[in-house]
Design a protein around this motif. Structure first.
Motif, PDB file in Angstrom:
ATOM      1  N   UNK A  16      38.670  40.310 -12.731  1.00 31.70           N
ATOM      2  CA  UNK A  16      37.664  40.107 -13.778  1.00 31.70           C
ATOM      3  C   UNK A  16      37.768  38.732 -14.414  1.00 31.70           C
ATOM      4  N   UNK A  17      38.960  38.151 -14.396  1.00 32.82           N
ATOM      5  CA  UNK A  17      39.098  36.788 -14.925  1.00 32.82           C
ATOM      6  C   UNK A  17      38.163  35.821 -14.207  1.00 32.82           C
ATOM      7  N   UNK A  18      38.068  35.983 -12.885  1.00 30.16           N
ATOM      8  CA  UNK A  18      37.152  35.140 -12.104  1.00 30.16           C
ATOM      9  C   UNK A  18      35.701  35.453 -12.453  1.00 30.16           C
ATOM     10  N   UNK A  19      35.408  36.724 -12.677  1.00 25.64           N
ATOM     11  CA  UNK A  19      34.036  37.111 -13.029  1.00 25.64           C
ATOM     12  C   UNK A  19      33.625  36.492 -14.362  1.00 25.64           C
ATOM     13  N   UNK A  20      34.563  36.457 -15.303  1.00 22.43           N
ATOM     14  CA  UNK A  20      34.289  35.831 -16.608  1.00 22.43           C
ATOM     15  C   UNK A  20      33.972  34.354 -16.399  1.00 22.43           C
ATOM     16  N   UNK A  21      34.800  33.680 -15.611  1.00 23.09           N
ATOM     17  CA  UNK A  21      34.553  32.256 -15.353  1.00 23.09           C
ATOM     18  C   UNK A  21      33.210  32.034 -14.679  1.00 23.09           C
ATOM     19  N   UNK A  22      32.878  32.881 -13.695  1.00 24.20           N
ATOM     20  CA  UNK A  22      31.596  32.753 -13.006  1.00 24.20           C
ATOM     21  C   UNK A  22      30.434  32.900 -13.987  1.00 24.20           C
ATOM     22  N   UNK A  23      30.524  33.902 -14.840  1.00 27.57           N
ATOM     23  CA  UNK A  23      29.442  34.144 -15.802  1.00 27.57           C
ATOM     24  C   UNK A  23      29.327  32.984 -16.786  1.00 27.57           C
ATOM     25  N   UNK A  24      30.453  32.490 -17.269  1.00 27.96           N
ATOM     26  CA  UNK A  24      30.426  31.354 -18.213  1.00 27.96           C
ATOM     27  C   UNK A  24      29.837  30.114 -17.529  1.00 27.96           C
ATOM     28  N   UNK A  25      30.241  29.869 -16.282  1.00 27.58           N
ATOM     29  CA  UNK A  25      29.707  28.710 -15.545  1.00 27.58           C
ATOM     30  C   UNK A  25      28.206  28.832 -15.326  1.00 27.58           C
ATOM     31  N   UNK A  26      27.701  30.055 -15.261  1.00 26.02           N
ATOM     32  CA  UNK A  26      26.266  30.284 -15.093  1.00 26.02           C
ATOM     33  C   UNK A  26      25.537  30.302 -16.437  1.00 26.02           C
ATOM     34  N   UNK A  27      26.285  30.121 -17.537  1.00 27.81           N
ATOM     35  CA  UNK A  27      25.674  30.132 -18.858  1.00 27.81           C
ATOM     36  C   UNK A  27      25.301  31.527 -19.338  1.00 27.81           C
ATOM     37  N   UNK A  28      25.919  32.536 -18.795  1.00 27.36           N
ATOM     38  CA  UNK A  28      25.612  33.921 -19.140  1.00 27.36           C
ATOM     39  C   UNK A  28      26.721  34.501 -20.027  1.00 27.36           C
ATOM     40  N   UNK A  29      26.710  34.073 -21.276  1.00 28.23           N
ATOM     41  CA  UNK A  29      27.772  34.484 -22.192  1.00 28.23           C
ATOM     42  C   UNK A  29      27.796  35.984 -22.446  1.00 28.23           C
ATOM     43  N   UNK A  30      26.630  36.624 -22.434  1.00 30.49           N
ATOM     44  CA  UNK A  30      26.604  38.077 -22.651  1.00 30.49           C
ATOM     45  C   UNK A  30      27.256  38.814 -21.482  1.00 30.49           C
TER      46      UNK A  30
END
Length: 82
Positions: A29-43
């Motif tokens: 999930x740590x990678x998933x968090x980074x992916x979402x943040x990099x995509x600008x999807x904070x929610x």
């Protein structure tokens, strides 16, 4: 207490399995968090962080149950008839 094919009683095996999968998920999930943040999807990142926290709590609870069950003395493989 019944034993499965592992030679360990089912409750210990089950707790260890849940703990392992919770910790593995938390790592992923740590990678998933980074992916979402990099995509600008904070929610979405916040959702993954919530899931990660839940798995961390789940792993911690498994650890506590295993400790209460007596540690290594009760987690050694059973020998002889089940």
């Amino acid at each position: 207490m019944a034993t499965g094919e592992t030679g360990f009683d089912d409750v210990h095996y089950d707790l260890i399995s849940v703990q392992y999968h919770a910790l593995k998920g938390g790592h992923d999930y740590g990678q998933y968090v980074r992916d979402a943040r990099n995509a600008g999807l904070d929610d979405v990142a916040a959702f993954f962080e919530q899931v990660m926290a839940e798995d961390s709590a789940r792993a911690k609870q498994c650890h506590e149950f295993l400790r209460q069950l007596g540690g290594t003395a009760n987690t050694e493989p059973k020998t002889g008839p089940a």
